[in-house]
Every structure is written in C-alpha cells, then in structure tokens.
Design a protein around this motif. Structure first.
Motif, mmCIF file in Angstrom:
data_model
loop_
_atom_site.group_PDB
_atom_site.id
_atom_site.type_symbol
_atom_site.label_atom_id
_atom_site.label_comp_id
_atom_site.label_asym_id
_atom_site.label_seq_id
_atom_site.Cartn_x
_atom_site.Cartn_y
_atom_site.Cartn_z
ATOM 1 N N PRO A 96 0.788 -1.227 0.000
ATOM 2 C CA PRO A 96 0.000 0.000 0.000
ATOM 3 C C PRO A 96 0.820 1.278 0.000
ATOM 4 N N THR A 97 2.077 1.219 0.445
ATOM 5 C CA THR A 97 2.907 2.427 0.487
ATOM 6 C C THR A 97 4.093 2.352 -0.475
ATOM 7 N N GLY A 98 4.082 1.385 -1.389
ATOM 8 C CA GLY A 98 5.160 1.297 -2.381
ATOM 9 C C GLY A 98 6.147 0.189 -2.088
ATOM 10 N N THR A 99 7.214 0.159 -2.867
ATOM 11 C CA THR A 99 8.219 -0.903 -2.762
ATOM 12 C C THR A 99 8.866 -0.906 -1.382
ATOM 13 N N LEU A 100 9.415 -2.069 -1.024
ATOM 14 C CA LEU A 100 10.053 -2.189 0.291
ATOM 15 C C LEU A 100 11.078 -3.303 0.285
ATOM 16 N N LYS A 101 11.845 -3.361 1.384
ATOM 17 C CA LYS A 101 12.759 -4.476 1.627
ATOM 18 C C LYS A 101 12.298 -5.149 2.909
ATOM 19 N N ASP A 102 12.421 -6.499 2.917
ATOM 20 C CA ASP A 102 12.135 -7.206 4.159
ATOM 21 C C ASP A 102 13.229 -8.215 4.450
ATOM 22 N N LEU A 103 13.397 -8.475 5.735
ATOM 23 C CA LEU A 103 14.361 -9.445 6.232
ATOM 24 C C LEU A 103 13.583 -10.714 6.548
ATOM 25 N N ASN A 104 14.072 -11.847 6.072
ATOM 26 C CA ASN A 104 13.370 -13.112 6.235
ATOM 27 C C ASN A 104 14.215 -14.122 6.988
ATOM 28 N N LEU A 105 13.585 -14.809 7.923
ATOM 29 C CA LEU A 105 14.194 -15.953 8.595
ATOM 30 C C LEU A 105 13.230 -17.115 8.405
ATOM 31 N N MET A 106 13.717 -18.185 7.789
ATOM 32 C CA MET A 106 12.890 -19.360 7.538
ATOM 33 C C MET A 106 13.567 -20.572 8.149
ATOM 34 N N THR A 107 12.795 -21.373 8.897
ATOM 35 C CA THR A 107 13.346 -22.556 9.560
ATOM 36 C C THR A 107 12.451 -23.762 9.293
ATOM 37 N N ARG A 108 13.096 -24.932 9.133
ATOM 38 C CA ARG A 108 12.339 -26.168 8.914
ATOM 39 C C ARG A 108 11.725 -26.608 10.237
ATOM 40 N N ARG A 109 10.396 -26.710 10.240
ATOM 41 C CA ARG A 109 9.640 -27.074 11.442
ATOM 42 C C ARG A 109 10.085 -28.442 11.954
ATOM 43 N N GLY A 110 10.304 -28.530 13.257
ATOM 44 C CA GLY A 110 10.731 -29.778 13.871
ATOM 45 C C GLY A 110 12.233 -29.942 13.930
ATOM 46 N N PHE A 112 14.515 -26.809 13.474
ATOM 47 C CA PHE A 112 15.033 -25.558 14.033
ATOM 48 C C PHE A 112 13.875 -24.641 14.390
ATOM 49 N N LYS A 113 14.127 -23.739 15.332
ATOM 50 C CA LYS A 113 13.152 -22.717 15.717
ATOM 51 C C LYS A 113 13.855 -21.369 15.568
ATOM 52 N N GLY A 114 13.208 -20.441 14.880
ATOM 53 C CA GLY A 114 13.805 -19.132 14.652
ATOM 54 C C GLY A 114 13.168 -18.052 15.516
ATOM 55 N N TYR A 115 13.946 -17.038 15.834
ATOM 56 C CA TYR A 115 13.490 -15.892 16.620
ATOM 57 C C TYR A 115 14.074 -14.628 16.002
ATOM 58 N N ALA A 116 13.329 -13.531 16.060
ATOM 59 C CA ALA A 116 13.816 -12.245 15.543
ATOM 60 C C ALA A 116 13.489 -11.153 16.546
ATOM 61 N N LEU A 185 19.305 -2.645 15.074
ATOM 62 C CA LEU A 185 19.917 -3.906 14.697
ATOM 63 C C LEU A 185 18.862 -5.002 14.767
ATOM 64 N N ALA A 186 18.813 -5.864 13.757
ATOM 65 C CA ALA A 186 17.974 -7.063 13.817
ATOM 66 C C ALA A 186 18.861 -8.200 14.305
ATOM 67 N N VAL A 187 18.407 -8.890 15.334
ATOM 68 C CA VAL A 187 19.126 -10.062 15.852
ATOM 69 C C VAL A 187 18.274 -11.292 15.587
ATOM 70 N N LEU A 188 18.787 -12.185 14.742
ATOM 71 C CA LEU A 188 18.089 -13.402 14.373
ATOM 72 C C LEU A 188 18.780 -14.582 15.047
ATOM 73 N N SER A 189 17.996 -15.384 15.768
ATOM 74 C CA SER A 189 18.521 -16.553 16.461
ATOM 75 C C SER A 189 17.928 -17.804 15.842
ATOM 76 N N ILE A 190 18.764 -18.816 15.664
ATOM 77 C CA ILE A 190 18.345 -20.088 15.076
ATOM 78 C C ILE A 190 18.738 -21.195 16.041
ATOM 79 N N ASP A 191 17.746 -21.792 16.699
ATOM 80 C CA ASP A 191 17.995 -22.802 17.712
ATOM 81 C C ASP A 191 17.595 -24.178 17.209
ATOM 82 N N PRO A 192 18.486 -25.171 17.356
ATOM 83 C CA PRO A 192 18.086 -26.529 16.977
ATOM 84 C C PRO A 192 16.999 -27.033 17.916
ATOM 85 N N VAL A 193 16.073 -27.799 17.380
ATOM 86 C CA VAL A 193 15.018 -28.408 18.212
ATOM 87 C C VAL A 193 15.582 -29.734 18.718
ATOM 88 N N LEU A 194 15.613 -29.879 20.030
ATOM 89 C CA LEU A 194 16.211 -31.090 20.627
ATOM 90 C C LEU A 194 15.184 -32.179 20.786
#
Length: 194
Positions: A96-110, A112-116, A185-194
């Motif tokens: 709605p407000t024009g072009t943009l940039k986004d930061l993506n974190l994608m994790t495989r369910r089961g 890894f678990k991602g946090y931003a 600053l964006a801090v992205l954490s990627i934790d293995p699922v135990l």
C-alpha cells in the motif's frame, strides 16, 4: 569475526517477477535447506511461494508497510516489527505504500526454531552476537569488535573495530563479537530443536 557485506550478496529474481532475494546465509543438507536468512526487495504485489513444513518470520526493514493476506485474513506489518507465519499458508502481499525491503528468517519445522528481535544500539553498552545468531544493521552507524577476553595478553593490542554498513550482517560465534553504535539492529537466532 565474520561479516557478510550486503554489497557482496548476489540477487536472485523471483519466479513471479515481484522482486529479488539476496541470501545472507543458509544451512543445506545437500538438496534442501533447514534454515535460511535473506533480504528481499518487493517491487509489486503478488503471491508468496508456498513453503510446506517451513516457519517464516518477516520483518519490513525499508519502506513503511506490507499487507499480507494469510489464508484469507489480512495482516498489516509495519517497519521493524517481526511477524511469524507458516510457509504452509496461502499467502499474498500488497504494497500500500510502495516498494520495500524485508528481512526473512525461515526454519524447517521440527528441526530448528527461529526468533527475531529488533534492538536499539548503544555506544556505551555493546551488544554481543552469540553462536547461532546473525545481527543485521538496519539503520544508523555501528562498529563490530572482538569481545574482550580475560585471558588476552595484556601487551597484545586489541584488533581495531570494523565499521558496518547498512544491511551488513555479523555472524555470531562462541567468541561473541560485540556491536556498538547508534541505530537499529535485527538479531536473528536459530535454535536446533532437541
């Protein structure tokens, strides 16, 4: 200290022509990835590619607003507000407000678990970047330096801090490099699922 410079990232056009992606980092098992960090430039509205079994976190980092329609429900996302959703969902975006940039974190369910999190930087209190984390400078000016250690030789000089540019990424480690400055600053954490 490992720094991934935004200027070094290769851009890959989307199949639907709606933008480009610049991959920052990913973990591969040979043919599929288990997690992926990327920056995307959205230039026109359209559907997102389905990603079954993947959890996604999207954060607008340049531009004002993206409107996602996820399984028929609309969700407006403002700048610097991470939003989690399932890659299984039928998702499309409008701008709605024009072009943009986004930061993506994608994790495989089961697997890894991602946090931003978006944090405000301080010159007085450096922010450490631990193992399994990526820190992306979104706005302002900052430097990264090796963390001070108690066992360092008193006579050996500390390495000079390195300047970060917009969208440069610091890769975390057990040595926990530290970022200080003014901005966000964006801090992205990627934790293995135990």
């Amino acid at each position: 200290m490992e720094i991934i410079r935004y200027a070094s990232l290769k851009s890959t056009p989307w199949a639907n022509g709606g933008g480009v992606t610049r991959q920052i980092a990913a973990s591969h098992d040979g043919k599929n990835w288990d997690w992926r960090v990327s920056l995307a430039e959205l230039t026109k509205a359209g559907p997102f590619s389905p990603l079954p079994g993947i959890d996604r976190i999207i954060t607008v980092v340049e531009g004002d607003l993206i409107a996602l329609t996820i399984d028929g429900a609309e969700q407006a996302l403002e700048k610097f507000r991470p939003f989690r959703f399932s890659g299984d969902s039928d998702t499309s975006a409008s701008l709605p407000t024009g072009t943009l940039k986004d930061l993506n974190l994608m994790t495989r369910r089961g697997a890894f678990k991602g946090y931003a999190a978006i944090i405000e930087l301080s010159k007085k209190r450096p922010h450490p970047v631990f193992a399994d984390q990526f820190a992306v400078l979104l706005q302002g000016s900052a430097t990264v330096s090796a963390a001070a250690t108690d066992d360092a030789e008193p006579s050996s000089p500390a390495p000079a801090p390195e300047a970060l540019g917009k969208f440069d990424t610091v890769v975390g480690s057990d040595a926990a490099p530290e970022i200080s400055g003014r901005g966000f600053l964006a801090v992205l954490s990627i934790d293995p699922v135990l």
